[in-house]
Scaffold this motif. Sequence first.
Motif, mmCIF file in Angstrom:
data_model
loop_
_atom_site.group_PDB
_atom_site.id
_atom_site.type_symbol
_atom_site.label_atom_id
_atom_site.label_comp_id
_atom_site.label_asym_id
_atom_site.label_seq_id
_atom_site.Cartn_x
_atom_site.Cartn_y
_atom_site.Cartn_z
ATOM 1 N N ALA A 193 51.519 46.281 43.800
ATOM 2 C CA ALA A 193 50.742 45.831 42.793
ATOM 3 C C ALA A 193 50.918 46.220 41.575
ATOM 4 O O ALA A 193 50.554 45.588 40.493
ATOM 5 C CB ALA A 193 49.081 46.286 43.406
ATOM 6 N N GLN A 194 51.187 47.645 41.332
ATOM 7 C CA GLN A 194 51.550 48.232 39.833
ATOM 8 C C GLN A 194 52.654 47.450 39.386
ATOM 9 O O GLN A 194 52.808 47.095 38.172
ATOM 10 C CB GLN A 194 51.977 49.680 40.091
ATOM 11 C CG GLN A 194 50.460 50.377 40.354
ATOM 12 C CD GLN A 194 50.649 51.781 40.257
ATOM 13 O OE1 GLN A 194 51.690 52.443 40.862
ATOM 14 N NE2 GLN A 194 49.883 52.848 40.206
ATOM 15 N N LYS B 167 45.717 38.490 34.704
ATOM 16 C CA LYS B 167 45.723 37.560 35.890
ATOM 17 C C LYS B 167 46.202 38.307 37.123
ATOM 18 O O LYS B 167 46.926 37.507 38.240
ATOM 19 C CB LYS B 167 46.710 36.437 35.475
ATOM 20 C CG LYS B 167 45.950 35.736 34.507
ATOM 21 C CD LYS B 167 46.869 34.315 33.944
ATOM 22 C CE LYS B 167 46.143 33.732 32.799
ATOM 23 N NZ LYS B 167 46.832 32.517 32.594
ATOM 24 N N VAL B 168 46.734 39.652 37.002
ATOM 25 C CA VAL B 168 47.110 40.312 38.085
ATOM 26 C C VAL B 168 46.616 40.120 39.610
ATOM 27 O O VAL B 168 47.139 39.838 40.310
ATOM 28 C CB VAL B 168 47.440 41.808 38.004
ATOM 29 C CG1 VAL B 168 48.052 42.416 39.220
ATOM 30 C CG2 VAL B 168 48.628 41.965 36.740
ATOM 31 N N GLN B 169 45.118 40.364 39.443
ATOM 32 C CA GLN B 169 44.261 40.308 40.587
ATOM 33 C C GLN B 169 44.307 39.268 41.361
ATOM 34 O O GLN B 169 44.393 39.093 42.388
ATOM 35 C CB GLN B 169 42.975 40.751 40.283
ATOM 36 C CG GLN B 169 42.707 42.237 39.714
ATOM 37 C CD GLN B 169 43.055 43.184 40.600
ATOM 38 O OE1 GLN B 169 42.688 42.892 41.899
ATOM 39 N NE2 GLN B 169 43.637 44.389 40.327
ATOM 40 N N LEU C 42 40.214 49.460 47.880
ATOM 41 C CA LEU C 42 40.965 48.344 47.225
ATOM 42 C C LEU C 42 40.982 48.878 45.775
ATOM 43 O O LEU C 42 41.705 48.275 44.846
ATOM 44 C CB LEU C 42 40.408 47.120 47.348
ATOM 45 C CG LEU C 42 40.196 46.615 48.703
ATOM 46 C CD1 LEU C 42 39.791 45.076 48.920
ATOM 47 C CD2 LEU C 42 41.552 46.697 49.381
ATOM 48 N N SER C 43 40.279 49.864 45.256
ATOM 49 C CA SER C 43 40.287 50.331 44.017
ATOM 50 C C SER C 43 41.522 50.763 43.449
ATOM 51 O O SER C 43 41.932 50.528 42.358
ATOM 52 C CB SER C 43 39.284 51.280 43.538
ATOM 53 O OG SER C 43 39.707 52.379 44.090
ATOM 54 N N LEU C 44 42.372 51.140 44.293
ATOM 55 C CA LEU C 44 43.700 51.607 44.318
ATOM 56 C C LEU C 44 44.650 50.474 43.563
ATOM 57 O O LEU C 44 45.725 50.871 43.106
ATOM 58 C CB LEU C 44 44.449 52.447 45.408
ATOM 59 C CG LEU C 44 44.577 51.653 46.626
ATOM 60 C CD1 LEU C 44 45.852 51.113 46.596
ATOM 61 C CD2 LEU C 44 44.295 52.646 47.940
ATOM 62 N N LEU C 45 44.297 49.323 43.836
ATOM 63 C CA LEU C 45 45.169 48.231 43.609
ATOM 64 C C LEU C 45 44.661 47.624 42.035
ATOM 65 O O LEU C 45 45.318 46.594 41.826
ATOM 66 C CB LEU C 45 45.031 47.068 44.541
ATOM 67 C CG LEU C 45 45.423 47.489 46.205
ATOM 68 C CD1 LEU C 45 45.036 46.396 47.003
ATOM 69 C CD2 LEU C 45 46.620 47.820 46.190
ATOM 70 N N ASP C 46 43.827 48.250 41.612
ATOM 71 C CA ASP C 46 43.327 47.607 40.303
ATOM 72 C C ASP C 46 44.502 48.236 39.249
ATOM 73 O O ASP C 46 44.476 49.510 38.709
ATOM 74 C CB ASP C 46 41.932 48.538 39.951
ATOM 75 C CG ASP C 46 41.592 47.945 38.801
ATOM 76 O OD1 ASP C 46 41.994 46.966 38.008
ATOM 77 O OD2 ASP C 46 40.318 48.493 38.049
#
Length: 382
Positions: free
Chosen positions: A72-73, A85-87, A376-380
């Motif tokens: 994700a990062q 637009k990553v999410q 899921l916040s770790l994917l922010d």
Amino acid sequence: MSEFWLISAPGDKMNLQAWERMNTVTSKSNLSSNSKFHIPDLKVGTLDALVGLSDELGKLDSFAESVIKKIAQYIGEVMEDSKDKVQENLLASGVDLISYLTRFEWDMAKYPIKQPLKNISEALAKQVTQIETDLKTRSAAYNNIKGNLQSLEKKTVGNLLTRTLSDIVHKEDFVLNSEYLITLLVVVPKSNYLQWQKTYESLSDMVVPRSTKMIAEDAEGGLFTVTLFRKVMDDFKAKARENRFMVREFYYDEKELKCEKEELMKLASDKKQQYGPLLRWLKVNFSEAFVAWIHVKALRVFVESVLRYGLPVNFQAMLLQPNRKSVKRLRDVLNTVFKHLDEVAAASIMDPGMDIPGLQLSNQEYYPYVYFKIDLSLLDCS
């Protein structure tokens, strides 16, 4: 709130009534959104094997989480100017992550349930490990191109004292192929333009009269050419420096300048060509890794439920999405509803001051019911 609680309790009649009470209270008070989490009938094996597998799955859970976080990062890094637009690119099996979680179905084709649990665990570990290995290889190749391109691009910015001159100078600005004459490039501060024009011919002997011309200018000063005899070059440089005129160490080489421009164009082209396939690979493998991670969570719930509640296998798993403002209240409701599953643990949770030796056996949070967190916040990446 992008935090979920995956919990389980026995599936007998008394506990199904407890589930109903919990659902009634949490929905009335808007404490959480709840959905059943379907885990198929997996092969149990021996209890000894389950105890060992429980530890292995804990490690695999953390590893899989770290891999999806890395992907994700890295999607955020690759998308650079489109980070907002990553999410929308973080999907699992073609749907958004919350939809995948709340409608979870075990993938029978990828992880057949007739095989032993250890085999499923090993298949998941192998899959996530391979994704991490490929990520390292692909990201290293792309980062190398990106780094080299940035390094060359950095040379095209900055002031006239430091930046590359390949995109500024032209062949006609220089006296070339002369045994006696050479053209130098001198950076002159704006405030010293007049002084330069008045004095450059007399800074040393043998300077060609009227040979200076400004070929570039920035906010701080101008880049001037001057032609002189080679044998007075060192004397001219020293005198220029004394007068705050800085001679750039630059000698016109058409082949070298052409190579530098071509290298810049090639790197920019390579980066553009790799961008699309890399982003597609990242999206596909983020989905694969995320799906694997949630299957690991399901395995952990199954194993822990069997170890806690015994055989025959009979438990109900539930996915809760807590309301951000009601986390403590929700936890209290769950502990009250399910305290009969482990009176000692429930008592210690209700009264944190109680000292019950041996209760906290690990860093994993312990409750009367089986509990695992999915954050899921770790994917922010914003």
